[in-house]
Design a protein around this motif. Sequence first.
Motif, mmCIF file in Angstrom:
data_model
loop_
_atom_site.group_PDB
_atom_site.id
_atom_site.type_symbol
_atom_site.label_atom_id
_atom_site.label_comp_id
_atom_site.label_asym_id
_atom_site.label_seq_id
_atom_site.Cartn_x
_atom_site.Cartn_y
_atom_site.Cartn_z
ATOM 1 N N UNK A 60 -42.031 24.457 -3.202
ATOM 2 C CA UNK A 60 -43.572 24.170 -3.197
ATOM 3 C C UNK A 60 -43.815 23.464 -4.615
ATOM 4 N N UNK A 61 -42.905 22.626 -5.251
ATOM 5 C CA UNK A 61 -42.708 21.922 -6.268
ATOM 6 C C UNK A 61 -43.936 20.778 -6.186
ATOM 7 N N UNK A 62 -43.726 20.069 -5.122
ATOM 8 C CA UNK A 62 -44.594 18.875 -4.990
ATOM 9 C C UNK A 62 -46.011 19.176 -4.769
ATOM 10 N N UNK A 63 -46.487 20.497 -4.219
ATOM 11 C CA UNK A 63 -47.800 20.843 -4.107
ATOM 12 C C UNK A 63 -48.195 21.333 -5.464
ATOM 13 N N UNK A 64 -47.574 21.734 -6.293
ATOM 14 C CA UNK A 64 -47.822 22.309 -7.544
ATOM 15 C C UNK A 64 -48.002 21.276 -8.559
ATOM 16 N N UNK A 65 -47.218 20.221 -8.468
ATOM 17 C CA UNK A 65 -47.508 19.166 -9.226
ATOM 18 C C UNK A 65 -48.627 18.077 -8.835
#
Length: 391
Positions: free
Chosen positions: A258-263
């Motif tokens: 879920x890195x893209x959503x966090x960024x």
Amino acid sequence: MDFLPALAILLVVAKSIEWLFERVGIHPIIAHVLTGVLLGPFLLGVIEPTEELGVLAEFGLIMMMLYMGLTSNFSAIAQNTKKAVVVASLGVAFSFIFGFLTVMYFGKGMTAAIFIGITLGNTAIEVTSGVLAKERVKREVSSIIMGAAFADDIMAVYLIGIITALAGGGLDLVSFGILTVKIFAFIAATLLISEYVFKRARWFYSIVRNLNVFFTFTLILTFALAIIAEKAGLNQIIGAYLAGLTISRLRERKDPLVVTRIKLNELIEDLQVVLTEFFIPLFFIYVGLMFNPPTAGMSLALIGALYLSAVFGKLFGCGLGSKIFGLSWRDSILVGIGMGGRGSLELAILTFGLSAGLIDQVLFASFITVSMLTALTTPLFFKTYIQRAKA
């Protein structure tokens, strides 16, 4: 007054009024517009709408459209695609008819009637989402409202292109067809690229990981699409909105960590502070500064008729669209009420129409009043109707 003192006074007054209004649940847009009306030529005449403030307001408008795109959920409409599109289309159609007939009745001319009819068709997604955040309704009703509000935005992008062409000297059948092809080709190409870059491409992960690089990339994409849209004969804000919308598709990316959503959320949060506290208020303050109709030309009858057109256009159109798909009358009316708010995008279109000479100061001022009234009354009508339905 010099530029910097004027800017400081406008922001301090706007944020002070906004703070007071928030305590009683009034939308911040109203506070910002009222600040411009209060300090501008119409009332106190302390500050004029200068060229420097206009440049800042224009930049704020582009950044506002980017922010609206970033906070849109492209997949929301997929849950009830057919329902949302039909509800939005009927809402736009009824609002256009009512607005067009109202302006024609008051003798403002065909061009102004078409412009106001088009502008009246859009729903303010920020007002709609604010209403749904405070009131608990059925999931089907809320998804249709949000999906229809999103579809409204896409239709608004198309209609802004039509308005831009109107400002350029009118439309014949051939040029209308060419413009339609250009608009849909631009939107389709942008969304197609977003499907393979933001949603699927692995190399884009390296850009997202570094927030500074991601922020820079977002700004470059925003201004690039704004310039391309303008070169294609459309309006810059179409490109800015589509830039935000394409980047928002990172939510759909399959990412186990879920890195893209966090960024993406970090980017929106960082942008939100600068935009909502500085650039976006400046645009609406500038709208208020431009509010300077001749006192003799203002008509309460025109304002009242436009307000009724705005409310009943969405109530009849969106309510009928919901009923077609089998919703109860209670839920259909709720959808119609929830879609009734007007706000930021309408004021952006309105400002363009005034500067392009499509409408006069009287219509400009009347529509600003109507937008603020709908932003005030839509949450109130929605809450009251739910309470009475439960009772």
